[in-house]
Design an enzyme around this catalytic site. Sequence first.
Site, PDB file in Angstrom:
ATOM      1  CB  SER A 125      -5.158  -1.174  -7.318  1.00 31.69           C
ATOM      2  OG  SER A 125      -3.870  -0.647  -7.421  1.00 31.69           O
ATOM      3  CG  ASP A 378      -4.715   4.775  -2.084  1.00 26.98           C
ATOM      4  OD1 ASP A 378      -3.502   4.497  -2.108  1.00 26.98           O
ATOM      5  OD2 ASP A 378      -5.534   4.343  -2.926  1.00 26.98           O
ATOM      6  CG  HIS A 403      -4.521   0.874  -2.639  1.00 28.34           C
ATOM      7  ND1 HIS A 403      -4.819   1.897  -3.511  1.00 28.34           N
ATOM      8  CD2 HIS A 403      -4.065  -0.148  -3.415  1.00 28.34           C
ATOM      9  CE1 HIS A 403      -4.543   1.514  -4.761  1.00 28.34           C
ATOM     10  NE2 HIS A 403      -4.090   0.280  -4.725  1.00 28.34           N
TER      11      HIS A 403
END
Lengths: 445, 445
Positions: A125, A378, A403
Amino acid sequence: LIIDHFGFLEDGTFKQRYLVADKHWQQPGGPILLYVGNEGDITWFCNNTGFMWEIAEELGAMLVFAEHRYYGESLPFGQDSYSDSKHLNYLTSEQALADFAVLIQNLKNTQPGAQHSPVIAIGGSYGGMLSAWFRMKYPNVVVGALAASAPIWQFPGMVPCGDFYKIVTQDFARSGYNCDTNIRKSWKAINNVSSTASGLQWLSEQFSLCTPLKTKNGIISFKGWLQETWVNLAMVDYPYEANFLQPLPRWPVQVVCKYLGFNSTVSDYQLLHGVSQAAKVYYNYTGSSSCLNMSESATSSLGWLGWTYQACTEMVMPMCTNGVQDMFEPEEWNFQVFSDECSAMFGVRPRADWAGTVYGGKDISSHSNIIFSNGGLDPWLAGGVTYNITDSLISIMIPEGAHHLDLRYSNDHDPPSVRAARALEVKYFQQWIRQATKTPQTSKT
Amino acid sequence: LIIDHFGFLEDGTFKQRYLVADKHWQQPGGPILLYVGNEGDITWFCNNTGFMWEIAEELGAMLVFAEHRYYGESLPFGQDSYSDSKHLNYLTSEQALADFAVLIQNLKNTQPGAQHSPVIAIGGSYGGMLSAWFRMKYPNVVVGALAASAPIWQFPGMVPCGDFYKIVTQDFARSGYNCDTNIRKSWKAINNVSSTASGLQWLSEQFSLCTPLKTKNGIISFKGWLQETWVNLAMVDYPYEANFLQPLPRWPVQVVCKYLGFNSTVSDYQLLHGVSQAAKVYYNYTGSSSCLNMSESATSSLGWLGWTYQACTEMVMPMCTNGVQDMFEPEEWNFQVFSDECSAMFGVRPRADWAGTVYGGKDISSHSNIIFSNGGLDPWLAGGVTYNITDSLISIMIPEGAHHLDLRYSNDHDPPSVRAARALEVKYFQQWIRQATKTPQTSKT
């Protein structure tokens, strides 16, 4: 560490927290896997990055988990760190990268046997973005980087602002009959039901809200909270029971969609009852919550305020919806409104083009040794690198992944694509380590 | 431009000066040659970088000369820019590089025909370091860089601290009989002669000093000033009459050495008379100075104070002498003393390792498209890149060249090595431009 790497007036220092695991480290010279901390408590990321723990032995690697400044316990000004924009001024990605660079150089200079250890950056991320940028900006410090689910292109002018919510919608569409359709309908139903006082009360009761809805602004927040809930569910749509943002069942979006399979004759009240059941899958899977708190949509291990500040400065990520290709109420991206909100909240204004200038935007082909992994489920895939840019700027797709699934501990329910991704990632790590060992880094500076 | 690229509290802006010459520019898409300004007035660099003017037509290039913040007219806080360490806080190389990046991005976004223009960074000395670092840190902005006489390795732990003065000494040794030997002798002679009041007066008269020497500290300054004079002469030992730091004859070190050819029987007074004649070659070649001012050792177009601040923060360049391999009084490199001086002068302390960490030190092999040119007569060669690191990190040596001779206008007296260097540099520019045109930069960010 120094608070301001880019100026010499502020000569204060602070303690950056980092965790080290050297059980499997083959010294001297064994590799170091550096988890590049993102916007939260490093112990939480450490516990949610099983991939590193599982490959440490095979690579003979030391694991280092470095906390990002202004999060967890790494507070430059202690309790005052968030007190005003003056204290927040050193919360930038550039400062964080400089922290990581200085940390590694210090480690190499002080840890016996580490001087010639090749270092690989790993992150997911925002931490994945930092990981990629770390390799781009400090290739002298890290020999390569794994950027998992890193939306480095989710910046102005790089990707369409609507893609993010389109992917969320697709996840729901494929997870149950009419699931996206009913969520798309739900916004109008909320407007209808909330138009009366009794409707408001009914809504608050159905959703077991800790603080009942009272006002029109409350309804706007309520819808925003629900929208965030669907986004979070898409992000953590893992193939097994997990506890990342919240404790959740296996394939949570499918579970949620079981409550949203109405056909077109459903009434507003029926529909919203279903939505409330769905929301409770996310907020109360364990059954331990007596009421739902709209101000807590995810784990408290994430630093919401810090990230909001970062979004209000460098991390300007345009998002928009149109209600057609996505299941949300239409909302354009409006930079000026966003900027005004930031100014009101923090007294700072975002710089829309800066991230693109400093981190290269789409012109990153001259860099090397970065893996961009992305999950097909995601929403952050929208801003990710989804094709090979060169032989050493690699994209790995995990169609069944949410994710940064690849960073998590392996699991019997893992789809083959994530197993393959992890194996390929390790193969590249080994290649980078071999390259670095052939031409040893003269880390003496 | 924004004053603080790395923080959002200071939202002030300033005007950066830049000069543009587009007479030969082939738009759309013709290349841009960017002179990366260093520590001085940009018009002066513009006039001393004939190389760019001479190749503009052949390359169909636009020339842009960008001034470095805090120098010339590019003062972030106007007349207050140097008033204290608070105002000086934004004088760093990272801020300057960010200025250049934002300038180029703005130019591309606003100048019709420039959007896809490949940009090549060109600079000499500190500007050459910036040029190389610009390519390293912003490869999305520049397709390549010429770093002329750029001592990117003149930082702690990278090269021996004595090499710089060794090269100065070699220049004098080969430019005249006993030239270095007599300069090495001169320090003791100065000590001897200055030990009496009449000797002090004699010295002041011989050197036509504007302010007569009075004290022991004065003698220390006097010797420092002479040492700087020899260094500057070595730097500008050009094969033709030129006016860079001072108006000077052809091969000025040879001219200077004519006054320093004594054999071993010379008296202190004879020797120092010769030294004074030599110094006057540097300070009064035109005959227009009525006296020599010890506080002015080079052109006022260079920003001495700004550079001193930079040396006191990031640009920590260790130098030392031993009086054996060089012709100077022995002086060790003492970081602590240096740091204390900086603290007294500016209230800041240098960070010895930062430049190595942020700019990679000797570990720069993953970068590309940088030419490092160096002159064999130039003392800054000591900290330069003097070998090919990879196929696209190229070293070009100019044995008969002083400080970035290759950047100057061509001249009938140019040695073949500098002609060859310039031709090769242009060849690489063309290659980078071709590469960039094949895979056009998507500069939209």
